[in-house]
Design a protein around this motif. Structure first.
Motif, PDB file in Angstrom:
ATOM      1  N   GLY A   1     -24.240   9.833 -17.761  1.00  0.00           N
ATOM      2  CA  GLY A   1     -24.288   9.024 -17.033  1.00  0.00           C
ATOM      3  C   GLY A   1     -25.526   9.599 -15.873  1.00  0.00           C
ATOM      4  O   GLY A   1     -25.293  10.697 -15.386  1.00  0.00           O
ATOM      5  N   LEU A   2     -26.561   8.781 -15.442  1.00  0.00           N
ATOM      6  CA  LEU A   2     -27.244   9.377 -14.515  1.00  0.00           C
ATOM      7  C   LEU A   2     -27.156   8.690 -13.092  1.00  0.00           C
ATOM      8  O   LEU A   2     -27.271   7.243 -13.105  1.00  0.00           O
ATOM      9  N   ILE A   3     -27.101   9.395 -12.221  1.00  0.00           N
ATOM     10  CA  ILE A   3     -27.088   8.845 -10.690  1.00  0.00           C
ATOM     11  C   ILE A   3     -28.526   9.251 -10.130  1.00  0.00           C
ATOM     12  O   ILE A   3     -28.602  10.325  -9.576  1.00  0.00           O
ATOM     13  N   GLY A   4     -28.971   7.959  -9.702  1.00  0.00           N
ATOM     14  CA  GLY A   4     -30.446   8.454  -8.933  1.00  0.00           C
ATOM     15  C   GLY A   4     -31.334   8.419  -9.976  1.00  0.00           C
ATOM     16  O   GLY A   4     -31.742   9.366 -10.637  1.00  0.00           O
ATOM     17  N   SER A   5     -32.292   7.229 -10.198  1.00  0.00           N
ATOM     18  CA  SER A   5     -33.045   7.363 -11.356  1.00  0.00           C
ATOM     19  C   SER A   5     -34.716   7.254 -10.797  1.00  0.00           C
ATOM     20  O   SER A   5     -35.318   6.421 -11.195  1.00  0.00           O
TER      21      SER A   5
ATOM     22  N   CYS B   1     -25.394  19.508 -21.320  1.00  0.00           N
ATOM     23  CA  CYS B   1     -24.669  18.609 -22.408  1.00  0.00           C
ATOM     24  C   CYS B   1     -23.648  19.205 -23.339  1.00  0.00           C
ATOM     25  O   CYS B   1     -22.733  18.811 -23.505  1.00  0.00           O
ATOM     26  N   GLN B   2     -24.059  20.486 -23.605  1.00  0.00           N
ATOM     27  CA  GLN B   2     -23.196  21.327 -24.568  1.00  0.00           C
ATOM     28  C   GLN B   2     -21.965  21.488 -23.777  1.00  0.00           C
ATOM     29  O   GLN B   2     -20.912  21.305 -24.313  1.00  0.00           O
TER      30      GLN B   2
ATOM     31  N   GLY C   1     -20.193  13.354 -18.753  1.00  0.00           N
ATOM     32  CA  GLY C   1     -20.796  13.933 -17.612  1.00  0.00           C
ATOM     33  C   GLY C   1     -21.811  13.267 -16.944  1.00  0.00           C
ATOM     34  O   GLY C   1     -22.518  12.328 -17.467  1.00  0.00           O
ATOM     35  N   VAL C   2     -22.187  13.527 -15.479  1.00  0.00           N
ATOM     36  CA  VAL C   2     -23.507  12.894 -14.842  1.00  0.00           C
ATOM     37  C   VAL C   2     -24.491  13.875 -14.430  1.00  0.00           C
ATOM     38  O   VAL C   2     -23.942  14.968 -13.944  1.00  0.00           O
ATOM     39  N   ILE C   3     -25.521  13.353 -14.264  1.00  0.00           N
ATOM     40  CA  ILE C   3     -26.487  13.830 -13.759  1.00  0.00           C
ATOM     41  C   ILE C   3     -26.881  13.200 -12.348  1.00  0.00           C
ATOM     42  O   ILE C   3     -26.973  11.767 -12.225  1.00  0.00           O
TER      43      ILE C   3
END
Ligand code: NAD
Lengths: 439, 268
Positions: free
Chosen positions: A53-57, A390-391, A114-116
């Motif tokens: 999931g990406l927070i802040g695009s 990601c791994q 996981g989040v970015i």
């Protein structure tokens, strides 16, 4: 195997290039964080995919999307942003993803591993803590946090979690940096006697704003409520490199910061000059200015026998015994050419920097960034570190020392800002020391 | 001091370099020999160069020359074979050039030297500086070593201003050298040596006329080619300060094969 795309092959090749052999320890000494993403471990995850999931695009978030799409063991499943135009732009890159405007909701989604986090600095700490609490692995943009207390809070939480936490300090995953660090640690440039880093640009850092109420949100870099200015935005990368080179932390911090040119009601300095002093007398000279780009971006590790210019991937020897005419002669012999050998003649000239011969740290072409882009460069390690994250989302393995390095460099940025604000020489405060630091 | 060695088997070319020999870089290229042989030769040369440097380097406080330079007047010092030999050669050139070549900068008469290796000075200001001959001296040794080792093709470059070129380049019939200040000229060197002295820019002035004490500040360069590296080295310096009459005489009396002069960058 055949369907593999760029980054995985690249990652494996990259680690092999560094001289890695299965079970071997050579590589791990200068970049221990790479142990979590060795070729064997990548093989083990098979066809599993990390759900991200990406927070802040915004601009950096979208840059990460481009890289994510190249990573076979990753899948972008959700995007969150409070600013609709950026959310729309990101969705266009990855049409299948769920969208959110409240990151808490995204964190509740059990389908996300996981989040970015690619939001303004002021949000890094709270979002990281919330994400870890929700059981997510976290990849957060640098710097670690806007205050030392927040850094400490995140650091402590990290001690208690089994989740992986990465900070996007891409130099740690950039092949030329890793090789150069190994060379420094092997003694190529002798004793490290000092370090000089600078980042010069000629751009105001401003972004266009559709209407005035968005000013602080879009131009967050210019306001102290959100940003640590040049130190956290640019300096954090470069100060990390200094710590990495000598595995030590400075004791004293002093400097001057000013708004010299961009007097547009911004709050952060557009010109900084900070000196970091080590207990043994060595120093880091740090400078950044964004109204003149002549000097570009450089990280120089100065040794008694040579200089490592990390950003360019070249080193210079103090006492270089290959005179240019001889270099030409030898190159010609190698290629079967018979030509005249230039000889300098009897003359004394001042020892200018241009007289030094650059030696590349690795063979073949490699990426060198000018440091002018606000978003990021291609092949600067950002893709590799994201792939490693990601791994980790699949294996659960933490990357050694990444959080510690982020903590150290962020602390130096924030103390640099404090020293400039107070026009004082600060001593590194005991309460913010962590066991990883050596003074 | 650092050193570097490389060998390319396909061309049988060996290159080695040592820095900080007489304050400059010594580059050594040999062609057509086995790696073992030439690397052995380099080792010998390298240690010889080190020994000479620790004898003659006046910037090293513990060199033999420095010890002599700080010797009080009247005190006697025993000197090594190297120092004794190079001093004898230097004094000989002093005589033959009418005093224009002088490692004591005009004070040769106040030096007492017997070839049995004892040296002393009559006045406290006497000091030795072999800067004008040391490179030629070492190149002469290199030439001898190459001859003894049966090496035919070699290019030895000493700080870009003193060169020994034996035989030829692997892809040519000689070694071609072109000075950076005049790329229109190419010296075709074969079994010969070349020395360049003077001031390219006219702001340094390292050459002093021992007879007048004057420092040569003009932007002039002398290039001397000779079979004998010592001769090339010494004469390129002397010809910077000699008047036209003595220059003519020197050109006849010494073994000079080619001579070029540059004034303010222009070839005469
Ligand atoms: N590692 C690098 O080389 C590098 C390069 C550029 C930027 N960055 C970092 O990336 C981060 C983002 O920078 P950027 O240039 O993309 O900024 P940006 O302003 O373009 O993007 C930030 C985005 O975060 C969104 N956002 C703000 N608050 C939010 C919230 N509460 N919830 C969800 N979204 C929110 C904004 O709407 C915006 O779209 C910064 O920390 C910056 O330092 C790192």
């Amino acid at each position: 195997m055949t369907e593999e795309k760029g980054i995985d092959v690249g990652l494996r090749q990259f680690i092999k290039n560094l001289g890695y052999v299965a079970g071997g320890a050579t590589l791990l000494a200068s970049a221990p964080w790479l142990t979590s993403c060795t070729p064997e471990k990548l093989e083990e995850i098979g066809k599993q995919k990390a759900r991200i999931g990406l927070i802040g695009s915004g601009s950096r978030g979208q840059y990460h999307i481009h890289n994510l799409l190249q990573i076979p063991h990753a899948e972008l499943v959700a995007i969150c942003d409070i600013y609709q135009p950026n959310l729309d732009a990101a969705l266009a890159l990855c049409p299948g993803a769920k969208t959110f405007s409240d990151y808490h909701k995204l964190l509740e989604d059990k389908d996300i591993d996981g989040v970015i986090i690619a939001t303004p600095l002021s949000f890094h700490a709270s979002m990281t803590l919330d994400a870890l609490a929700a059981g997510k692995h976290v990849f957060c943009e640098k710097a670690m946090a806007l205050t030392l207390d927040d850094c400490k809070r995140v650091y402590q939480e990290y001690q208690n979690t089994d989740r992986a936490l990465f900070y996007c300090m891409q130099r740690m995953y950039d092949e030329k940096y890793i090789k150069a660090m190994k060379m420094i640690q092997d003694g190529l440039i002798g004793d490290v006697v000092g370090m000089r880093c600078h980042w010069f640009r000629n751009a105001d850092w401003r972004r266009e704003v559709p209407s005035p109420e968005y000013e602080r949100m879009i131009n967050w870099r210019l306001y102290k409520e959100y940003s640590g200015g040049l130190m956290t935005e640019l300096g954090s990368h470069q100060l990390e490199v200094c710590n990495w080179a000598i595995h030590k932390m400075p004791t004293y911090i002093t400097g001057l910061g000013d708004i010299v040119f961009w007097k547009d009601s911004r709050e952060v300095y557009d010109s900084v000059s900070v000196t970091y002093g080590y207990a043994d007398g060595r120093k880091i000279t740090y400078e950044s200015l964004i109204s003149n780009k002549f000097n570009g971006m450089e990280e120089q590790i100065l040794g008694s026998m040579g200089t490592m210019d990390l950003s360019r991937g070249v080193y210079y020897l103090e006492d270089d015994n290959m005179v240019p005419g001889m270099r030409k002669l030898m190159d010609e012999i190698k290629t079967g050419v018979f030509a005249s050998i230039p000889t300098a003649g009897p003359s004394w000239r001042p020892e200018l920097r241009s007289a030094y011969v650059p030696h590349p740290v690795m063979e073949g072409g490699f990426g060198v960034t000018s440091g002018e882009s606000m978003i990021g460069a291609v092949k600067d390690g950002s893709d590799v570190i994201l792939s490693a994250f990601c791994q980790s989302c699949i294996t659960g393995e933490k990357a050694k020392d990444v959080v510690e390095e982020a903590y150290c460099s962020t602390a130096l940025c924030l103390l640099g800002n404090e020293a400039m604000d107070r026009k004082m020489v600060l001593t590194f405060p005991d309460e913010y020391k962590i066991p990883y630091m050596k003074f | 001091m650092s050193e570097k060695e490389e060998y390319w088997p396909e061309h049988r070319v060996f290159h080695a370099a040592a820095s900080n020999v007489m304050g400059t870089v010594l580059d050594f290229v040999v062609c057509g020999e086995s790696e073992e042989k030439v690397s052995e030769l380099w080792k010998t040369l390298y240690s010889r160069a080190r020994v000479l440097d620790s004898c003659l380097n006046r910037f090293k406080p513990d060199s033999e020359v420095s010890r002599f330079n700080s010797l009080p007047e009247g005190a006697v010092m025993e000197c090594s074979r190297d120092l004794s030999e190079i001093l004898a050669v230097s004094l000989d050139y002093n005589r033959r050039t009418g005093g224009l070549f002088d490692v004591t900068k005009g004070k040769a008469a106040q030096l007492s030297f017997d070839r049995g290796h004892l040296i002393s000075k009559f006045s406290p200001g006497v000091s030795l500086d072999f800067g004008g001959i040391a490179k030629g001296y070492l190149l002469a040794l290199v030439k001898e070593m190459l001859g003894q080792g049966g090496v035919a093709d070699a290019f030895v470059n000493f700080g870009c201003s003193s060169i020994l070129a034996m035989g030829h380049h692997p892809f040519g019939d000689c070694w071609k050298v072109s000075p950076e200040f005049d790329r229109t000229v190419e010296f075709n060197l074969r079994d010969t040596s070349l020395s360049l002295s003077g001031n390219q820019d006219g702001y340094c002035g390292s050459i002093v006329n021992p007879l007048t004490g004057e420092r040569m500040m003009d932007a002039l360069v002398r290039v001397v080619e000779s079979e004998d590296p010592l001769e090339a080295e010494v004469l390129s310096t002397v010809l910077c300060i000699s008047d036209s009459q003595s220059s003519e005489r020197f050109l006849k009396e010494f073994r000079i094969t080619n001579y070029y002069t540059y004034d303010r960058g222009k070839r005469n």
